[in-house]
Motif scaffolding. Sequence first.
Motif, PDB file in Angstrom:
ATOM      1  N   LEU A  55     -21.003   3.978 -52.520  1.00  0.00           N
ATOM      2  CA  LEU A  55     -20.270   4.484 -52.765  1.00  0.00           C
ATOM      3  C   LEU A  55     -18.844   4.085 -51.445  1.00  0.00           C
ATOM      4  O   LEU A  55     -17.551   4.024 -52.067  1.00  0.00           O
ATOM      5  N   GLN A  56     -19.154   4.601 -50.506  1.00  0.00           N
ATOM      6  CA  GLN A  56     -17.732   5.496 -49.656  1.00  0.00           C
ATOM      7  C   GLN A  56     -17.461   3.297 -48.356  1.00  0.00           C
ATOM      8  O   GLN A  56     -16.318   3.412 -48.180  1.00  0.00           O
ATOM      9  N   GLY A  57     -18.399   2.466 -49.041  1.00  0.00           N
ATOM     10  CA  GLY A  57     -17.910   1.518 -48.308  1.00  0.00           C
ATOM     11  C   GLY A  57     -17.089   0.556 -49.463  1.00  0.00           C
ATOM     12  O   GLY A  57     -15.852  -0.045 -49.078  1.00  0.00           O
ATOM     13  N   TYR A  58     -17.037   0.505 -50.934  1.00  0.00           N
ATOM     14  CA  TYR A  58     -16.562   0.592 -51.866  1.00  0.00           C
ATOM     15  C   TYR A  58     -15.124   0.977 -51.884  1.00  0.00           C
ATOM     16  O   TYR A  58     -14.333   0.101 -51.959  1.00  0.00           O
ATOM     17  N   VAL A  59     -15.233   2.383 -51.698  1.00  0.00           N
ATOM     18  CA  VAL A  59     -14.042   2.887 -51.752  1.00  0.00           C
ATOM     19  C   VAL A  59     -12.847   2.415 -50.601  1.00  0.00           C
ATOM     20  O   VAL A  59     -11.633   1.660 -50.182  1.00  0.00           O
ATOM     21  N   TYR A  60     -13.881   2.611 -49.213  1.00  0.00           N
ATOM     22  CA  TYR A  60     -12.980   2.399 -48.316  1.00  0.00           C
ATOM     23  C   TYR A  60     -12.798   0.944 -47.330  1.00  0.00           C
ATOM     24  O   TYR A  60     -12.158   0.476 -47.054  1.00  0.00           O
ATOM     25  N   LYS A  93     -13.721   3.587 -37.098  1.00  0.00           N
ATOM     26  CA  LYS A  93     -15.307   3.414 -38.594  1.00  0.00           C
ATOM     27  C   LYS A  93     -15.652   2.290 -38.363  1.00  0.00           C
ATOM     28  O   LYS A  93     -14.686   1.356 -37.116  1.00  0.00           O
ATOM     29  N   THR A  94     -16.939   2.348 -38.911  1.00  0.00           N
ATOM     30  CA  THR A  94     -17.682   0.574 -38.667  1.00  0.00           C
ATOM     31  C   THR A  94     -16.717  -0.398 -39.570  1.00  0.00           C
ATOM     32  O   THR A  94     -15.495  -0.367 -40.411  1.00  0.00           O
ATOM     33  N   ARG A  95     -17.034  -1.275 -39.126  1.00  0.00           N
ATOM     34  CA  ARG A  95     -16.401  -2.528 -39.262  1.00  0.00           C
ATOM     35  C   ARG A  95     -16.909  -3.154 -40.759  1.00  0.00           C
ATOM     36  O   ARG A  95     -15.980  -3.245 -41.673  1.00  0.00           O
ATOM     37  N   ARG A  96     -18.058  -2.978 -41.250  1.00  0.00           N
ATOM     38  CA  ARG A  96     -18.327  -3.447 -42.221  1.00  0.00           C
ATOM     39  C   ARG A  96     -19.571  -1.961 -43.505  1.00  0.00           C
ATOM     40  O   ARG A  96     -20.246  -1.294 -42.172  1.00  0.00           O
ATOM     41  N   MET A 105     -13.748  -3.358 -43.975  1.00  0.00           N
ATOM     42  CA  MET A 105     -12.975  -1.952 -44.035  1.00  0.00           C
ATOM     43  C   MET A 105     -12.058  -1.577 -42.964  1.00  0.00           C
ATOM     44  O   MET A 105     -10.635  -0.851 -42.987  1.00  0.00           O
ATOM     45  N   HIS A 106     -11.986  -2.675 -41.843  1.00  0.00           N
ATOM     46  CA  HIS A 106     -10.777  -2.663 -40.982  1.00  0.00           C
ATOM     47  C   HIS A 106      -9.587  -3.131 -41.311  1.00  0.00           C
ATOM     48  O   HIS A 106      -8.956  -2.700 -41.346  1.00  0.00           O
ATOM     49  N   ALA A 107      -8.955  -4.552 -42.131  1.00  0.00           N
ATOM     50  CA  ALA A 107      -8.448  -5.185 -42.562  1.00  0.00           C
ATOM     51  C   ALA A 107      -8.468  -4.303 -43.492  1.00  0.00           C
ATOM     52  O   ALA A 107      -7.289  -4.066 -43.641  1.00  0.00           O
ATOM     53  N   ALA A 108      -9.149  -3.364 -44.317  1.00  0.00           N
ATOM     54  CA  ALA A 108      -8.464  -2.581 -45.571  1.00  0.00           C
ATOM     55  C   ALA A 108      -7.379  -1.978 -45.344  1.00  0.00           C
ATOM     56  O   ALA A 108      -7.119  -1.394 -46.233  1.00  0.00           O
ATOM     57  N   ALA A 109      -7.738  -1.097 -44.239  1.00  0.00           N
ATOM     58  CA  ALA A 109      -7.247   0.092 -43.544  1.00  0.00           C
ATOM     59  C   ALA A 109      -6.207  -0.731 -43.482  1.00  0.00           C
ATOM     60  O   ALA A 109      -4.684   0.290 -43.729  1.00  0.00           O
TER      61      ALA A 109
END
Length: 208
Positions: A55-60, A93-96, A105-109
Amino acid sequence: MRIGIDFDNTIACYDGVFHAAALERGLIPRGLARDKNSVRDHLNGSGRKDDFTELQGYVYGARMDLVSPFPGFAEFIGVAQGAGHELFIVSHKTRRPILGPRHDMHAAARGFLEARGLIGQGAARIDPARVFFELTKEEKVARAAELGVDMFVDDLPEILAMPGFPLGMRKVLFDPDDQFAGRAEDASKLDRRSSWAAISADIGREQS
């Protein structure tokens, strides 16, 4: 003055977001409390720790559209840069994600910052070249040291207590829920602030 700023839970506010995403995926009962810890404790307590990790990976990674900046942060940018201060976003944060689809997750941020008008050109936005997402907390601290920041804002006292930050750097603990009131800031010599409006008032009185 050069000011470093954390991202998760400092700029990005996840209030209600994990609850909404967990409901969307059918992971929790609708009546569960809306805070992230309640979602985590419900899933962990029912033997579904991996569900919360995913779920964390999904949100981030996929649902940053549900996230908002903390109130007052956009205004802080204008106040700080208007007073001549230089702003840097330095987070880790980890990238994946560890589990689930391999979102970046870097691109998403970065996408969140762009979509909310927080980075870009102009006095009311932070230069995208001054946004850094590191893979570890040690690399985050090293980046802050490399940038020579005079002040760093973070929601975690343990990060601000890490060795390696520039000597004499002002450490500001962002504590919107007052969970550290009368505790961590005394031992760690942190300046605790509960809102971006309070931080804006502080730095608006200080020239670069």
